[in-house]
Design an enzyme around this catalytic site. Sequence first.
Site, PDB file in Angstrom:
ATOM      1  N   SER A  66      20.083 126.964 -63.544  1.00  0.00           N
ATOM      2  CA  SER A  66      19.783 125.978 -64.578  1.00  0.00           C
ATOM      3  C   SER A  66      20.892 124.944 -64.712  1.00  0.00           C
ATOM      4  O   SER A  66      22.058 125.207 -64.413  1.00  0.00           O
ATOM      5  CB  SER A  66      19.584 126.673 -65.920  1.00  0.00           C
ATOM      6  OG  SER A  66      18.603 127.690 -65.816  1.00  0.00           O
TER       7      SER A  66
HETATM    8  N1  SAH Z   1      19.819 132.286 -65.484  1.00  0.00           N
HETATM    9  C1  SAH Z   1      19.651 131.861 -64.096  1.00  0.00           C
HETATM   10  C2  SAH Z   1      18.459 130.939 -63.956  1.00  0.00           C
HETATM   11  C3  SAH Z   1      17.585 131.376 -62.822  1.00  0.00           C
HETATM   12  S1  SAH Z   1      15.969 130.647 -62.755  1.00  0.00           S
HETATM   13  C4  SAH Z   1      20.929 131.241 -63.582  1.00  0.00           C
HETATM   14  O1  SAH Z   1      21.853 131.064 -64.373  1.00  0.00           O
HETATM   15  O2  SAH Z   1      21.036 130.987 -62.387  1.00  0.00           O
HETATM   16  C5  SAH Z   1      14.967 131.938 -63.410  1.00  0.00           C
HETATM   17  C6  SAH Z   1      14.956 133.241 -62.684  1.00  0.00           C
HETATM   18  O3  SAH Z   1      13.968 134.062 -63.311  1.00  0.00           O
HETATM   19  C7  SAH Z   1      14.562 133.175 -61.208  1.00  0.00           C
HETATM   20  O4  SAH Z   1      15.597 133.717 -60.443  1.00  0.00           O
HETATM   21  C8  SAH Z   1      13.283 134.016 -61.120  1.00  0.00           C
HETATM   22  O5  SAH Z   1      13.193 134.787 -59.920  1.00  0.00           O
HETATM   23  C9  SAH Z   1      13.433 134.923 -62.329  1.00  0.00           C
HETATM   24  N2  SAH Z   1      12.192 135.516 -62.821  1.00  0.00           N
HETATM   25  C10 SAH Z   1      10.964 134.972 -62.888  1.00  0.00           C
HETATM   26  N3  SAH Z   1      10.095 135.844 -63.407  1.00  0.00           N
HETATM   27  C11 SAH Z   1      10.789 136.984 -63.688  1.00  0.00           C
HETATM   28  C12 SAH Z   1      10.438 138.255 -64.233  1.00  0.00           C
HETATM   29  N4  SAH Z   1       9.195 138.547 -64.634  1.00  0.00           N
HETATM   30  N5  SAH Z   1      11.410 139.177 -64.368  1.00  0.00           N
HETATM   31  C13 SAH Z   1      12.686 138.900 -63.996  1.00  0.00           C
HETATM   32  N6  SAH Z   1      13.068 137.722 -63.456  1.00  0.00           N
HETATM   33  C14 SAH Z   1      12.134 136.777 -63.302  1.00  0.00           C
END
Ligand code: SAH
Length: 212
Positions: A66
């Site tokens: 993000s």
């Molecule tokens: N907080 C992260 C943002 C990653 S984007 C950072 O700082 O880099 C959101 C993430 O949520 C992705 O990696 C995606 O694979 C994950 N995601 C999506 N659906 C999910 C679920 N049901 N359970 C766990 N993770 C999930």
Amino acid sequence: MQHTNTDFTALRTRMVKRDIAGRGIHDQFVLAAMSEVPRERFVPDRFRESAYDDAPLPIPGGQTISQPYIVGLMIAALGLQGGERVLDVGTGSGYAAAVLSRIADHVYTIERHGSLTETAVLRFSELGYDNISARHGDGRLGWPEFAPYDAIVVAAATSTVPDALLQQLRVGGRLVIPVGDSAQQTLLNIERVTSDRFKRRQLEAVRFVPLV
Ligand code: SAH
């Protein structure tokens, strides 16, 4: 592992001043934590030079780390004071969990892509961030073993707030989650006022990858 002579500390300081404090986030815990965590260690090598742009960046698995401002906004909305137990859904690169870990007592983070969990765990241990527990699984179910949480943050968008997450929130705790369809979402700040009453406030329009 230093690939270039880029002064990441200077870039980080500038980013916090310009893109976080400069855009209205004044929570001292958030500013201190974001001044500490090396975001360049959470992006793929080829994007290191862009680690302090105020933009999301691609990470493996078709996911994104993000934008710093959004991380700051979400964590500030949790109103942490130090000492909390926090659940982070969507570990991704691990950056948000790392920032949370500099404020909270312990961070529990869940990711559905096992390879992202592995990379994040390696980063946490290289940085000596030993108060983060990470697991591969479906974050929509929360992590019941360690509930209730003082705060929960979700980094992927959903059309409805998963009930398990509401139930794993301590009374008085806050959940920050993007809610909407794939094109447009609103960041919601949901406070559990009593065991069966939740107060919702809208923060900002945002765009996240879907919670699947
Ligand atoms: N907080 C992260 C943002 C990653 S984007 C950072 O700082 O880099 C959101 C993430 O949520 C992705 O990696 C995606 O694979 C994950 N995601 C999506 N659906 C999910 C679920 N049901 N359970 C766990 N993770 C999930």
